[in-house]
Design an enzyme around this catalytic site. Structure first.
Site, mmCIF file in Angstrom:
data_model
loop_
_atom_site.group_PDB
_atom_site.id
_atom_site.type_symbol
_atom_site.label_atom_id
_atom_site.label_comp_id
_atom_site.label_asym_id
_atom_site.label_seq_id
_atom_site.Cartn_x
_atom_site.Cartn_y
_atom_site.Cartn_z
ATOM 1 N N TYR A 137 0.702 -1.265 -0.148
ATOM 2 C CA TYR A 137 0.003 -0.234 0.014
ATOM 3 C C TYR A 137 1.032 1.162 0.087
ATOM 4 O O TYR A 137 0.462 2.105 -0.521
ATOM 5 C CB TYR A 137 -0.812 -0.012 1.282
ATOM 6 N N LYS A 179 2.715 -15.331 2.912
ATOM 7 C CA LYS A 179 2.937 -16.172 1.465
ATOM 8 C C LYS A 179 4.345 -16.507 1.424
ATOM 9 O O LYS A 179 5.066 -15.996 0.423
ATOM 10 C CB LYS A 179 2.432 -15.194 0.379
ATOM 11 N N ASP A 236 -6.377 -6.947 4.192
ATOM 12 C CA ASP A 236 -7.592 -6.137 3.470
ATOM 13 C C ASP A 236 -8.576 -7.231 2.777
ATOM 14 O O ASP A 236 -9.719 -7.230 2.905
ATOM 15 C CB ASP A 236 -7.031 -5.342 2.269
ATOM 16 N N ASP A 240 -12.593 -8.740 4.149
ATOM 17 C CA ASP A 240 -13.775 -8.607 3.591
ATOM 18 C C ASP A 240 -14.329 -10.125 3.371
ATOM 19 O O ASP A 240 -15.501 -10.302 3.463
ATOM 20 C CB ASP A 240 -13.670 -8.226 2.062
HETATM 21 C C1 IPM Z 1 -10.523 -0.896 3.628
HETATM 22 C C2 IPM Z 1 -10.412 -0.497 2.136
HETATM 23 C C3 IPM Z 1 -9.456 0.364 1.903
HETATM 24 C C4 IPM Z 1 -8.101 -0.422 1.838
HETATM 25 C C5 IPM Z 1 -9.757 0.840 0.205
HETATM 26 C C6 IPM Z 1 -10.776 1.778 0.343
HETATM 27 C C7 IPM Z 1 -8.431 1.523 -0.048
HETATM 28 O O1 IPM Z 1 -10.932 -1.596 1.185
HETATM 29 O O2 IPM Z 1 -10.249 -0.147 4.480
HETATM 30 O O3 IPM Z 1 -10.326 -2.237 3.716
HETATM 31 O O4 IPM Z 1 -8.033 -1.034 1.135
HETATM 32 O O5 IPM Z 1 -7.522 -0.259 2.733
HETATM 33 MG MG MG Z 2 -10.965 -3.373 2.204
#
Ligand code: IPM
Ligand code: MG
Length: 342
Positions: A137, A179, A236, A240
């Site tokens: 990032y 990984k 990240d 999700d």
């Molecule tokens: C999160 C989001 C962010 C990230 C995006 C919006 C850049 O997906 O906070 O998980 O990837 O960190």
């Molecule tokens: Mg995210």
């Protein structure tokens, strides 16, 4: 003295879920709120997703509450164009928030809202500890017409400090996800996590899990995890995925901590431009983020617990927003929770 909170509503459904969060706070006590444009909204006004003034305001607050950023209006493949997400990265890095905590605890009332079978998710109670201001990032990027690159770097110090957060949060076990069969950063990650473990946390069980395997186990046997420790990008993605154990990504809050100033509290979901402006957004992840802010940012445990039990109670009484297969809109969901605050 009233706690000072900077609110960053951002874009899309952001303002629609921040307004109920502000209502919620007003029921809980005296807070001094200061709102600032952020993300795309700030780009429209000032040409940048995070102004120096907004960052300075965040720095001097007791806590920062953020809703969501981004939307098609600001999507561009032009590497020079300002992007709403830059605001997010700027505030995370600017406040030194290296530790992102994403608790995943499916509520019994929602077991049947998850796409996974009840037997699979029953008893899941895990925490994703995501490193937030390093890795790919924040690495250098290059771009020509025909090629592009993103650099992933981790230092020993960056890995040590996030590993400590994970071990401290665990009562019995940590799964460190990497990984290491492919990436050099992951091999350093594994080595450093093992050292911190042996030196300071030998009473906690540590296992190393490759990220592809972790992604599989997260849906096949989620109850085997207690704390998942991982780098920025894997965290990240896995968070999700883990969100779906709770029925919807509209349910997951997060806390970003680790700096010497305020923490940042935000839902895991994004700005959902497809449903923005319809009054349909689920405000529950935002409410649960308020609860994390009360607990971890302001040391108001009783208020935090009151919010969480109001959310639990509303769901147990049948509240279902559209993302959970129901009909309730933002206003109705807000009322259902606020009415339970007493
Ligand atoms: C999160 C989001 C962010 C990230 C995006 C919006 C850049 O997906 O906070 O998980 O990837 O960190
Ligand atoms: Mg995210």
């Amino acid at each position: 003295m009233a706690h000072r909170i900077v609110t960053l509503p951002g874009d899309g459904i952001g303002p629609e879920i921040m307004a109920p969060a502000v209502d919620l706070l007003s029921r809980l006590g005296e807070f001094e709120l200061q709102e600032h444009p952020f993300g795309g909204a700030s780009i429209d006004l000032y040409g940048t997703a995070l102004t120096g003034e907004t960052l300075a305001a965040c720095r001097s607050a007791d806590a920062v509450l953020l809703a969501a950023v981004g939307g098609p209006k600001w999507d561009s493949t032009d590497p020079g164009a300002p992007r709403p997400e830059q605001g997010l990265f700027g505030v995370r890095e600017g406040l030194g928030l290296f530790a992102n905590l994403r608790p995943v605890r499916p509520l019994p009332a929602l077991y049947d809202a998850s796409p996974l079978r009840r037997e699979r998710i029953e008893g899941t109670d895990l925490l994703v500890v995501r490193e937030l201001i390093g890795g790919i990032y924040f690495g250098e990027r290059t771009r020509t017409a025909d090629a592009a690159s993103d650099l992933c770097t981790y230092t020993r110090a960056e890995i040590e400090r996030i590993a400590r957060v994970a071990f401290e949060a665990a009562s019995s076990r940590v799964a460190s996800v990497d990984k290491a069969n492919v990436m050099e950063t992951s091999r350093l990650w594994r080595e450093v996590v093992s050292e911190v473990h042996a030196r300071e946390f030998a009473h906690i069980e540590l296992e190393h899990v490759l990220v592809d395997n972790a992604a599989m186990q997260l849906v096949s046997q989620p109850t085997r995890f207690e704390v998942i420790l991982t780098e920025n990008l894997f965290g990240d993605i896995l968070s999700d995925e883990a969100a779906m154990l709770t029925g919807s990504i509209g349910m997951l809050p997060s806390a970003s901590l680790g700096g010497d100033g305020p923490g940042l509290f935000e839902p895991v979901h994004g700005s959902a431009p497809d449903i923005a402006g319809q009054g349909a957004a689920n405000p529950l992840a935002m409410f649960l983020s308020v609860a994390l802010m009360l607990r971890h940012g302001l040391s108001l445990e009783d208020e935090a617990a009151a919010v969480e039990s109001a959310v639990d109670g509303a769901l147990a009484a049948g509240l279902r927003t559209r993302d959970l297969g129901g009909e309730a809109g933002t206003a109705e969901a807000t009322r259902a929770v606020l009415d339970r605050l007493g």
